[in-house]
Write a protein that holds these residues in place. Structure first.
Motif, short mmCIF file in Angstrom:
data_model
loop_
_atom_site.label_atom_id
_atom_site.label_comp_id
_atom_site.label_asym_id
_atom_site.label_seq_id
_atom_site.Cartn_x
_atom_site.Cartn_y
_atom_site.Cartn_z
N ARG A 79 45.25 44.55 16.28
CA ARG A 79 44.01 43.92 16.29
C ARG A 79 43.84 43.04 17.53
NH1 ARG A 79 43.67 40.47 12.50
NH2 ARG A 79 45.71 40.19 12.05
N LEU A 80 42.70 42.71 17.73
CA LEU A 80 42.43 41.44 18.79
C LEU A 80 41.87 40.46 17.73
CD1 LEU A 80 40.01 43.13 21.42
CD2 LEU A 80 42.31 41.94 21.90
N ALA A 81 42.58 39.09 17.98
CA ALA A 81 42.41 37.93 17.26
C ALA A 81 41.88 36.95 18.06
CB ALA A 81 43.48 37.74 16.37
N SER A 106 30.90 44.30 19.99
CA SER A 106 32.06 44.57 19.56
C SER A 106 32.74 45.35 20.81
CB SER A 106 32.34 45.25 18.24
OG SER A 106 32.11 46.61 18.24
N ALA A 107 32.20 46.16 21.31
CA ALA A 107 32.66 46.80 22.57
C ALA A 107 32.89 45.97 23.84
CB ALA A 107 31.94 47.85 22.99
N CYS A 108 32.17 44.62 23.69
CA CYS A 108 32.41 43.73 25.02
C CYS A 108 33.41 42.70 24.49
CB CYS A 108 31.03 42.78 24.86
SG CYS A 108 29.57 43.88 25.29
N ILE A 109 34.15 42.67 23.39
CA ILE A 109 35.12 41.86 23.15
C ILE A 109 36.56 42.36 23.70
CG2 ILE A 109 36.73 40.73 21.37
CD1 ILE A 109 33.91 40.77 19.72
N VAL A 110 37.14 41.48 24.67
CA VAL A 110 38.28 42.05 25.24
C VAL A 110 39.53 41.14 25.04
CG1 VAL A 110 37.04 43.35 26.95
CG2 VAL A 110 37.61 41.10 27.37
N PHE A 125 31.96 31.59 23.36
CA PHE A 125 33.24 31.55 24.20
C PHE A 125 34.40 31.40 23.41
CE2 PHE A 125 30.53 28.96 27.82
CZ PHE A 125 29.84 30.38 28.01
N PHE A 126 35.37 32.31 23.65
CA PHE A 126 36.57 32.16 23.04
C PHE A 126 37.55 33.23 23.77
CE2 PHE A 126 34.13 35.89 21.21
CZ PHE A 126 35.04 36.67 21.34
N THR A 127 38.99 32.94 23.39
CA THR A 127 39.92 33.95 23.93
C THR A 127 40.34 34.88 22.84
OG1 THR A 127 40.76 32.15 25.50
CG2 THR A 127 42.19 33.78 25.00
N ALA A 128 40.75 36.16 23.18
CA ALA A 128 41.40 36.89 22.24
C ALA A 128 42.62 37.38 22.64
CB ALA A 128 40.24 38.25 22.19
#
Length: 185
Positions: A46-48, A16-20, A36-39
């Motif tokens: 919140r990050l979505a 979860s810490a890797c999601i930016v 692979f995705f864009t947040a």
């Protein structure tokens, strides 16, 4: 507790810490892609996920493709496969009159449709269909806001009606069972 157990317990925190905000490319330890995705950071902090999101199994087989709108809500076509590449299900989300509608089709191992489900804002709504593995219709059911309604029909593997049930506000009102013991001609 041994080190491997600690690692397993802490792994979700590291992931979860890797999601930016922006593009995310997560990999398995073997180097295969995981997701692979864009947040995007929303107004509430919140990050979505936004846009397309693809996920893979550790063997490199594509697991799923999902789509999200600019608010991180599901939209468009979604598809999932099993570990061997067989399609498990596909669905489509759309917004209509302020409601989130979705239609899902699930598949038997042989690739033929197994069932089709419709939802409105996450509740069973509309016609639901079920098929035998040979693609003959097995059952037709109807829902309104998670409540069974209307005529439900059941067919045997030869396509003959076995039973019909009538529902009103989730309560079975009537059931007709058909005698299917006649000889085949």
């Amino acid at each position: 507790m041994n080190k491997s157990r600690w690692l397993l317990l802490l792994l979700p925190l590291f992931v979860s810490a890797c999601i930016v905000e922006g593009e995310n490319r997560l990999l398995y330890l073997n180097g295969h892609p995981k997701a692979f995705f864009t947040a995007k950071r929303l107004d509430d902090g919140r990050l979505a996920k936004v846009g397309a999101c693809s996920t893979w199994y550790p063997n490199g087989q594509l697991h799923g493709v999902e789509h999200y709108d600019e608010q991180g809500l599901p939209i468009g076509k979604w598809t999932y496969w099993d570990f061997h590449g067989r399609k498990l299900c596909e669905g489509e989300f759309r917004r209509e009159n302020g409601n989130l509608l979705s239609v899902w089709t699930f598949f038997h191992e042989n690739g033929s449709p197994c069932r089709a489900e419709t939802y409105c804002d996450g509740r069973k709504h509309g016609k639901w269909l079920y098929w035998h593995e040979d693609s003959l219709l097995c059952q037709e059911a109807h829902y309104h806001n998670d409540t069974a309604i209307g005529r439900w029909t059941f067919w045997d593997r030869r396509g003959r009606v076995m039973k019909v049930e009538e529902y009103h506000n989730g309560v079975k009102q009537n059931e007709i069972i058909f005698n299917a013991s006649f000889e085949e001609k």
